[in-house]
Write an enzyme that holds these catalytic residues in place. Structure first.
Site, PDB file in Angstrom:
ATOM      1  N   ASN A 147       0.836  -1.202   0.000  1.00  0.00           N
ATOM      2  CA  ASN A 147       0.000   0.000   0.000  1.00  0.00           C
ATOM      3  C   ASN A 147       0.871   1.253   0.000  1.00  0.00           C
ATOM      4  OD1 ASN A 147       0.638  -0.815   2.675  1.00  0.00           O
ATOM      5  ND2 ASN A 147      -1.049   0.359   3.537  1.00  0.00           N
ATOM      6  N   VAL A 148       0.355   2.284  -0.658  1.00  0.00           N
ATOM      7  CA  VAL A 148       1.060   3.561  -0.813  1.00  0.00           C
ATOM      8  C   VAL A 148       0.065   4.676  -0.503  1.00  0.00           C
ATOM      9  CG1 VAL A 148       2.328   5.060  -2.397  1.00  0.00           C
ATOM     10  CG2 VAL A 148       2.601   2.573  -2.570  1.00  0.00           C
ATOM     11  N   CYS A 195      -9.971  -5.527   0.853  1.00  0.00           N
ATOM     12  CA  CYS A 195     -11.132  -4.638   1.001  1.00  0.00           C
ATOM     13  C   CYS A 195     -12.100  -4.856  -0.162  1.00  0.00           C
ATOM     14  CB  CYS A 195     -10.687  -3.178   1.093  1.00  0.00           C
ATOM     15  SG  CYS A 195     -10.263  -2.429  -0.491  1.00  0.00           S
ATOM     16  N   CYS A 251     -10.941  -3.852  -3.612  1.00  0.00           N
ATOM     17  CA  CYS A 251      -9.893  -4.729  -4.125  1.00  0.00           C
ATOM     18  C   CYS A 251     -10.435  -6.097  -4.512  1.00  0.00           C
ATOM     19  CB  CYS A 251      -8.754  -4.821  -3.121  1.00  0.00           C
ATOM     20  SG  CYS A 251      -7.857  -3.253  -3.067  1.00  0.00           S
ATOM     21  N   GLU A 270      -3.155  -4.085  -3.446  1.00  0.00           N
ATOM     22  CA  GLU A 270      -3.656  -4.817  -4.609  1.00  0.00           C
ATOM     23  C   GLU A 270      -3.536  -3.995  -5.887  1.00  0.00           C
ATOM     24  OE1 GLU A 270      -4.998  -4.542  -1.650  1.00  0.00           O
ATOM     25  OE2 GLU A 270      -6.004  -6.384  -1.019  1.00  0.00           O
TER      26      GLU A 270
HETATM   27  N1  THU Z   1      -5.271  -1.674   2.542  1.00  0.00           N
HETATM   28  C1  THU Z   1      -4.726  -2.377   1.506  1.00  0.00           C
HETATM   29  O1  THU Z   1      -3.628  -2.058   1.039  1.00  0.00           O
HETATM   30  N2  THU Z   1      -5.419  -3.418   1.000  1.00  0.00           N
HETATM   31  C2  THU Z   1      -6.603  -3.872   1.509  1.00  0.00           C
HETATM   32  O2  THU Z   1      -7.216  -4.764   0.928  1.00  0.00           O
HETATM   33  C3  THU Z   1      -7.096  -3.318   2.782  1.00  0.00           C
HETATM   34  C4  THU Z   1      -6.565  -1.967   3.115  1.00  0.00           C
HETATM   35  C5  THU Z   1      -4.524  -0.502   3.055  1.00  0.00           C
HETATM   36  C6  THU Z   1      -5.113   0.816   2.659  1.00  0.00           C
HETATM   37  C7  THU Z   1      -4.570   1.732   3.732  1.00  0.00           C
HETATM   38  O3  THU Z   1      -3.274   2.190   3.322  1.00  0.00           O
HETATM   39  C8  THU Z   1      -4.412   0.836   4.948  1.00  0.00           C
HETATM   40  O4  THU Z   1      -4.505  -0.501   4.470  1.00  0.00           O
HETATM   41  C9  THU Z   1      -5.467   1.061   6.012  1.00  0.00           C
HETATM   42  O5  THU Z   1      -6.733   0.984   5.492  1.00  0.00           O
END
Ligand code: THU
Length: 132
Positions: free
Chosen positions: A48-49, A92, A95, A61
């Protein structure tokens, strides 16, 4: 394609954990790493970024799906995502839609309640077929 029971989920989870170490999550402090295999055996990963404009943050994702297309396309067959502790988490809702588009209803996911098919974690999905 490897039979479900023979698949090395441990190695894929380790790849996701490695990816999570590259997360840029200065706002939530919640690192995520995602890993998947493509139908040719390629392993794709993402982290995640986040962004100062919170809503613009990218889930792990997003990077993974971009890497799928950047490195030759194809379809995802197996997927897992983990938190910064290396624990399996659920993708989520948004995603799940990304994964459905790029893996189809038969994509296998290692989830918090075992291996599941995409169509179990996103039932009756809206997808490419709806636009035919
Ligand atoms: N996040 C993801 O990278 N993928 C997911 O499927 C769930 C959430 C990240 C987004 C954000 O940077 C952090 O988790 C908190 O929500």
């Amino acid at each position: 394609v490897v039979a479900a029971e023979d698949f090395d989920w441990e190695a894929l989870t380790a790849a996701a954990a490695e990816a999570s170490r590259h997360a840029y999550a200065p706002y939530s402090h919640f690192a995520v790493g995602a890993a998947a295999t493509a139908d040719d055996g390629r392993v794709l990963t993402g982290c995640n970024v986040e962004n100062a404009a919170y809503g613009v943050g990218l889930c792990a994702e997003c990077g993974l799906v971009s890497q799928l297309h950047l490195t030759g396309g194809g379809k995802l067959t197996h997927f897992v995502c983990v938190n910064g502790e290396g624990e399996v988490i659920m993708p989520c809702g948004r995603c799940r839609q990304l994964l459905h588009e790029n893996g189809g209803p038969g994509l296998l996911l290692l989830t918090v309640s075992g291996v599941k098919r995409m169509d179990e974690v996103l039932p009756d999905a809206f997808g490419p077929d709806d636009l035919d």
